[in-house]
Design an enzyme around this catalytic site. Structure first.
Site, PDB file in Angstrom:
ATOM      1  N   GLU A 194      23.765  58.043  72.150  1.00  0.00           N
ATOM      2  CA  GLU A 194      24.738  58.898  71.474  1.00  0.00           C
ATOM      3  C   GLU A 194      24.458  58.756  69.991  1.00  0.00           C
ATOM      4  O   GLU A 194      24.726  57.730  69.383  1.00  0.00           O
ATOM      5  CB  GLU A 194      26.166  58.466  71.832  1.00  0.00           C
ATOM      6  CG  GLU A 194      27.209  59.510  71.459  1.00  0.00           C
ATOM      7  CD  GLU A 194      27.781  59.291  70.073  1.00  0.00           C
ATOM      8  OE1 GLU A 194      27.279  59.931  69.125  1.00  0.00           O
ATOM      9  OE2 GLU A 194      28.702  58.492  69.938  1.00  0.00           O
ATOM     10  N   CYS A 245      31.668  60.305  64.576  1.00  0.00           N
ATOM     11  CA  CYS A 245      30.518  61.108  64.999  1.00  0.00           C
ATOM     12  C   CYS A 245      30.932  62.472  65.530  1.00  0.00           C
ATOM     13  O   CYS A 245      30.207  63.458  65.363  1.00  0.00           O
ATOM     14  CB  CYS A 245      29.699  60.355  66.056  1.00  0.00           C
ATOM     15  SG  CYS A 245      30.655  59.872  67.518  1.00  0.00           S
TER      16      CYS A 245
END
Length: 481
Positions: free
Chosen positions: A251, A285
């Site tokens: 990720e 994020c």
């Protein structure tokens, strides 16, 4: 059990905390003063963690799913009980406001609660063969020993997204805590310890992540890599994993567009965007980071966005009145200053904020910033901001909005605001992202898969999908005698 006070600062291995000769210092981003010294792992300590994980995996993989589930459930209970004390620890090392830190520990507890259920639902299947004497089974087995790395912006939640599913299926896991904020990960380890997790199933290392990762990934014992981090770090670890043909999940961040269509409730959306964008000081994020607004409502949105942003209170996370804390380190301040200066050089206007907060002579405080008329060559439209800087762009129609949204190498999250069902479907289907929120900016939740496409990585954390990356498929074809 009572909250561990003080929080252990040693390396966690074999159900014990181990001191080291060398240490690293955790610094409070609000004061720039030391918080505590924590252990720094050497190659010898990394090797010891690998050996412990190998032994722990041999035992844990043979432990029944109901026992694994009970450990995870008890961990969730402890983290909820400890949330207030744990939040103070996180705020001291990472900087976010206490309310956000507490919410993170509650979300971390949700991960363990969710995977306590999923531990008992790792299903295989039987397949009808070509003959009646044939028996075909397919089962999911634990992937082995996991090396896990995660970032400092959510220092309890991010590692737990890896720890909980790995433990649920019977893996052992070696976690490298973020060196800027390792104590929150230690709190999670302490909860697992008190919940009765056997020796070797979890090890926590602190220290130089590059040195630790190099040592871990070179070991034949490690069979799985999981990272939450930046694209550059992801590339480095992927190269290392490729040498061993190591299973990986990544990720790697995002640059989420927010498409605001003319039928949206503009004042409400503008206020919601301000709260979400500047949560954790923009260091998220999946944070909304490019605001793509229809030209007919652009000025109204900007006015509401500026008003809501100006109402936010910047201050130390330990102050209950603070809604925006400091950036986590000096590097993030410099990066934010660069993004603003570059955008202005390409013609952008500063509608709010624009630089460091002059009220503080210490700490990494940066005013929440809104930019308008942002030039298409501005760095902030290409680079993940990870800062409290928000560019606002205009669009004329759906095709142009999708063109702007997809004009990036990243594809983690995206958001759409509209009351029209047709627009909602077409926009959410046309956006290149792993996750899309329609009329909401809340995506991260234990019961749903979290992850991206393009250079935002691959694999999913959360939901029933989150357990898959920690298993391998075994097919057995048995011919009856």
């Amino acid at each position: 059990m009572t909250f561990p006070n003080p929080v252990p600062t040693g390396l966690y291995r074999d159900r014990a905390w181990h001191a080291t000769d060398e240490t690293l210092t955790v610094v409070d981003p609000a004061t720039e003063r030391p918080v505590v010294d924590v252990a720094r792992a050497s190659d010898t300590h990394v090797d010891a963690a690998i050996s412990a994980a190998r032994a722990g995996f041999a035992t844990w993989r043979r432990t029944d799913s109901w026992t694994r589930s009970a450990v995870l459930r008890r961990t969730a209970e402890l983290l909820r009980d400890w949330a207030d004390e744990a939040a103070a620890v996180m705020t001291a090392e990472q900087g976010k406001p206490l309310t956000e830190a507490r919410a993170e520990f509650l979300a971390t507890a949700d991960q363990f609660d969710w995977y306590a259920d999923e531990a008992r639902r790792v299903y295989g299947r039987t397949v009808e063969g070509h003959s009646t004497s044939q028996r075909i089974t397919v089962r999911r087995e634990p992937a082995g020993v996991v090396a896990a790395f995660s970032a400092w912006n959510f220092p309890a939640l991010l590692p737990s997204r890896k720890i909980a599913p790995a433990i649920a299926v019977g893996c052992a896991i070696v976690v490298t805590a973020a060196e800027e904020a390792p104590l929150s990960t230690q709190v999670v380890a302490a909860a697992l310890h008190e919940a009765g997790l056997p020796a070797g199933v979890l090890s926590v290392l602190t220290g130089d992540p590059a040195a630790i990762s190099s040592r871990l990934l070179a070991s034949p014992v490690v069979t799985k890599l999981s990272l939450t981090g930046s694209v550059p770090v992801g590339r480095i670890l992927l190269h290392a994993a490729a040498d061993r043909i190591l299973a990986t999940s990544m990720e790697l961040g995002g640059h989420a567009p927010v498409l605001v269509f003319p039928d949206a409730d503009v004042p409400a959306v503008a206020e919601l965007c301000a709260r979400a964008k500047f949560r954790n000081t923009g260091q998220v994020c999946a944070s909304p980071s490019r605001f793509v607004v229809h030209e007919s409502i652009h000025d109204e949105f900007v006015a509401g966005f500026v008003a809501a942003t100006s109402a936010l209170r910047v201050g130390p996370g330990s102050d209950p009145d603070s809604t925006v804390g400091p950036l986590s380190n000096a590097r993030r301040v410099a990066a934010a200053e660069h993004l603003v200066a570059d955008a202005v050089a390409h013609g952008a206007q500063v509608a709010a904020g624009g630089g460091r907060d002059p009220r503080f002579d210490r700490g990494h405080f940066f005013r929440p910033t809104i930019l308008t008329d942002v030039g298409e060559k501005s760095a902030i439209l290409r680079e993940e901001p990870f800062a409290p800087v928000a560019p606002v762009l205009r669009f004329a129609d759906l095709d142009e909005a999708l063109g702007i949204a997809n004009d990036t190498e990243l594809g983690l999250a995206a958001y759409v605001f509209t009351r029209d069902l047709r627009t909602a479907f077409l926009a959410s289907e046309g956006i290149e992202a792993g996750m899309v929120g329609v009329n909401t900016l809340a995506l991260a939740t234990a019961e749903a898969p979290f992850g991206g496409v393009k250079q935002s990585g691959f694999g999913r954390e959360g939901g029933s999908e989150g357990i898959e990356d920690y298993t391998v498929t075994k097919y057995v074809n048995m011919e009856l005698a």
